[in-house]
Design a protein around this motif. Structure first.
Motif, PDB file in Angstrom:
ATOM      1  N   PHE A 190      28.485  38.518  42.751  1.00  0.00           N
ATOM      2  CA  PHE A 190      29.818  38.936  42.313  1.00  0.00           C
ATOM      3  C   PHE A 190      29.746  40.262  41.577  1.00  0.00           C
ATOM      4  O   PHE A 190      30.571  41.164  41.804  1.00  0.00           O
ATOM      5  N   THR A 191      28.761  40.421  40.725  1.00  0.00           N
ATOM      6  CA  THR A 191      28.604  41.669  39.978  1.00  0.00           C
ATOM      7  C   THR A 191      28.356  42.847  40.911  1.00  0.00           C
ATOM      8  O   THR A 191      28.846  43.953  40.683  1.00  0.00           O
ATOM      9  N   ARG A 192      27.627  42.597  42.011  1.00  0.00           N
ATOM     10  CA  ARG A 192      27.333  43.667  42.971  1.00  0.00           C
ATOM     11  C   ARG A 192      28.436  43.857  44.004  1.00  0.00           C
ATOM     12  O   ARG A 192      28.358  44.762  44.823  1.00  0.00           O
ATOM     13  N   GLY A 193      29.436  42.991  44.003  1.00  0.00           N
ATOM     14  CA  GLY A 193      30.522  43.099  44.972  1.00  0.00           C
ATOM     15  C   GLY A 193      30.100  42.688  46.365  1.00  0.00           C
ATOM     16  O   GLY A 193      30.552  43.273  47.355  1.00  0.00           O
ATOM     17  N   GLU A 194      29.294  41.644  46.465  1.00  0.00           N
ATOM     18  CA  GLU A 194      28.774  41.186  47.747  1.00  0.00           C
ATOM     19  C   GLU A 194      29.389  39.847  48.140  1.00  0.00           C
ATOM     20  O   GLU A 194      29.958  39.139  47.318  1.00  0.00           O
ATOM     21  N   GLN A 195      29.235  39.503  49.415  1.00  0.00           N
ATOM     22  CA  GLN A 195      29.599  38.172  49.882  1.00  0.00           C
ATOM     23  C   GLN A 195      28.441  37.212  49.605  1.00  0.00           C
ATOM     24  O   GLN A 195      27.340  37.629  49.256  1.00  0.00           O
ATOM     25  N   CYS A 196      28.716  35.910  49.773  1.00  0.00           N
ATOM     26  CA  CYS A 196      27.701  34.934  49.432  1.00  0.00           C
ATOM     27  C   CYS A 196      27.631  33.848  50.501  1.00  0.00           C
ATOM     28  O   CYS A 196      28.489  33.772  51.381  1.00  0.00           O
ATOM     29  N   ASP A 197      26.635  33.017  50.381  1.00  0.00           N
ATOM     30  CA  ASP A 197      26.445  31.895  51.295  1.00  0.00           C
ATOM     31  C   ASP A 197      27.151  30.674  50.704  1.00  0.00           C
ATOM     32  O   ASP A 197      26.736  30.146  49.675  1.00  0.00           O
ATOM     33  N   TYR A 198      28.218  30.223  51.374  1.00  0.00           N
ATOM     34  CA  TYR A 198      28.992  29.093  50.861  1.00  0.00           C
ATOM     35  C   TYR A 198      28.147  27.844  50.672  1.00  0.00           C
ATOM     36  O   TYR A 198      28.467  26.986  49.829  1.00  0.00           O
ATOM     37  N   ARG A 199      27.069  27.721  51.442  1.00  0.00           N
ATOM     38  CA  ARG A 199      26.239  26.520  51.351  1.00  0.00           C
ATOM     39  C   ARG A 199      25.529  26.414  50.015  1.00  0.00           C
ATOM     40  O   ARG A 199      25.030  25.345  49.656  1.00  0.00           O
ATOM     41  N   LEU A 200      25.493  27.501  49.248  1.00  0.00           N
ATOM     42  CA  LEU A 200      24.802  27.503  47.963  1.00  0.00           C
ATOM     43  C   LEU A 200      25.735  27.215  46.791  1.00  0.00           C
ATOM     44  O   LEU A 200      25.309  27.244  45.635  1.00  0.00           O
ATOM     45  N   ILE A 201      26.991  26.932  47.054  1.00  0.00           N
ATOM     46  CA  ILE A 201      27.937  26.590  45.983  1.00  0.00           C
ATOM     47  C   ILE A 201      27.472  25.317  45.282  1.00  0.00           C
ATOM     48  O   ILE A 201      27.192  24.305  45.926  1.00  0.00           O
ATOM     49  N   ARG A 202      27.393  25.381  43.948  1.00  0.00           N
ATOM     50  CA  ARG A 202      26.951  24.224  43.175  1.00  0.00           C
ATOM     51  C   ARG A 202      27.978  23.777  42.137  1.00  0.00           C
ATOM     52  O   ARG A 202      27.885  22.660  41.623  1.00  0.00           O
ATOM     53  N   ARG A 252      34.424  45.977  38.567  1.00  0.00           N
ATOM     54  CA  ARG A 252      34.131  46.502  39.901  1.00  0.00           C
ATOM     55  C   ARG A 252      35.205  46.052  40.894  1.00  0.00           C
ATOM     56  O   ARG A 252      35.705  46.843  41.697  1.00  0.00           O
ATOM     57  N   MET A 253      35.569  44.776  40.833  1.00  0.00           N
ATOM     58  CA  MET A 253      36.568  44.236  41.757  1.00  0.00           C
ATOM     59  C   MET A 253      37.927  44.896  41.548  1.00  0.00           C
ATOM     60  O   MET A 253      38.608  45.258  42.520  1.00  0.00           O
ATOM     61  N   GLN A 254      38.333  45.059  40.306  1.00  0.00           N
ATOM     62  CA  GLN A 254      39.641  45.667  40.036  1.00  0.00           C
ATOM     63  C   GLN A 254      39.692  47.112  40.493  1.00  0.00           C
ATOM     64  O   GLN A 254      40.721  47.568  41.020  1.00  0.00           O
ATOM     65  N   ALA A 255      38.598  47.840  40.328  1.00  0.00           N
ATOM     66  CA  ALA A 255      38.541  49.221  40.811  1.00  0.00           C
ATOM     67  C   ALA A 255      38.615  49.243  42.338  1.00  0.00           C
ATOM     68  O   ALA A 255      39.291  50.102  42.932  1.00  0.00           O
TER      69      ALA A 255
END
Length: 269
Positions: A190-202, A252-255
Motif C-alpha cells: 500500500f505504501t508503494r502504491g502496488e497491487q497485492c495477492d488477495y490470497r494473502l489477506i489475513r 501517495r494515494m491521494q496525490a
C-alpha cells in the motif's frame, strides 16, 4: 449472423430467467443470489455509461452492455455449488462464465471476432492484471469491464465497512479472518502504491487496504471520479486504524487520485 443489437433483448430475457432458476427458500443462498443479481444490473449500466462517455459507436456500446450483463454469470453456479464467492475456495468465476456462455446458442450467432472480444474481456475482468494483447480494442473493453465491476463492488461493500475490530462482515467466504491489524506485506505494498495477492489477506484491515489499492487499477478518470464522489474512498479511510504507518500510503494515494482525475479519457482503438 445477427448483430449484437438484435440479440440484446434475448440476452437480457435469458439472464433474467436464468438467475431465477437459482432462487431458493434457503435464506443464505437467496441473499447471495440477489446480491449478484443486483450487481449484474449495476455493472451492465456502468459499462453502457462508460462506453457512451468514451464516445464509442452504438454497436460497441451494445457489446459493452452485453459484456456487463454476462461478466458474472458464473457466480450463480459458483455459489450454489460451493457456498462461496471466493475463487480460491472454489473455481475461477470468470472461467465459469465462459463455460456458461459457450453453452448458449445466441453467442455463436455473433461474428466470431465479437464473441472473442467478449470472452477476452470477461476472462480478464477478475485477474490481477490484464493479459498481454496487441489488440487495442480487446484491451479497451477489458479495462472497461474491470472499471465497471470495481465501481459497483465499492457500492456493495460500503455498508459493511466499520471501524477496525468492529466489522459486521458479510464476506460470502468460508475463511474466517482476524478483525484488526495489517499484514506487513500489505502495508508495504500500500505504501508503494502496488497491487497485492488477495490470497494473502489475513485480516479485515488487510481487506480494506486491498480496496484502497484498487484505486491504482482504475483505468478511467470517469470511474475514479464516481468512486470519489460517492465517498467510497473516504468511508474506508475513516474506518482504518489511526496510525502514522498509514500516512505515507494515504498521501501517495491521494496525490495519485488528484493527478488521475485531471486526465482526459479516450478509447484506445
Amino acid at each position: 449472423m445477427k448483430t449484437i443489437e438484435e440479440m440484446l433483448p434475448k440476452m437480457h430475457a435469458w439472464m433474467n430467467d436464468y438467475i431465477r432458476t437459482f432462487y431458493t427458500d434457503d435464506a443464505e443462498i437467496q441473499r447471495a443470489i440477489r446480491v449478484k443479481e443486483v450487481h449484474t444490473g449495476y455493472v451492465t449500466a456502468n459499462c453502457r455509461e462508460l462506453a457512451r462517455h468514451l464516445e464509442l459507436s452504438s454497436h460497441d456500446i451494445a457489446i459493452a452492455e452485453c459484456m456487463g450483463l454476462f461478466h458474472d454469470v458464473g457466480r450463480f453456479r459458483q455459489f450454489t455449488l460451493y457456498k462461496t464467492f471466493v475463487d480460491a475456495e472454489s473455481e475461477d468465476h470468470a472461467l465459469l462464465a465462459l463455460e456458461s456462455m459457450d453453452e448458449l446458442p445466441f453467442f455463436h450467432e455473433l461474428p466470431a471476432g465479437e464473441y472473442s472480444l467478449l470472452r477476452f474481456a470477461i476472462y480478464n475482468h477478475n485477474k490481477k492484471e490484464i493479459e498481454e494483447t496487441s489488440n487495442r480494442k480487446y484491451l479497451t473493453f477489458a479495462k472497461m469491464i474491470r472499471d465497471a465491476d470495481k465501481l459497483d463492488i465499492y457500492r456493495v461493500l460500503a455498508p459493511y465497512i466499520a471501524p477496525s475490530g468492529k466489522e459486521n462482515v458479510v464476506t460470502f467466504s468460508q475463511t474466517k479472518l482476524r478483525t484488526a491489524g495489517f499484514s506487513e506485506n500489505f502495508l508495504e505494498q500500500f505504501t508503494r502504491g502496488e497491487q497485492c495477492d488477495y490470497r494473502l489477506i489475513r485480516t479485515q484491515d488487510d481487506r480494506k487496504l486491498v480496496r484502497l489499492m484498487w484505486v491504482y487499477d482504475i483505468n478511467y478518470a470517469w470511474t475514479l471520479q464516481r468512486v470519489v464522489d460517492r465517498g467510497y474512498v473516504r468511508i474506508i479511510l475513516d474506518n482504518l486504524p489511526h496510525s502514522d504507518v498509514l500516512k505515507p500510503g494515504v498521501e501517495r494515494m491521494q496525490a495519485y487520485i488528484r493527478k488521475k482525475l485531471m486526465e482526459e479519457d479516450s478509447a484506445d482503438f
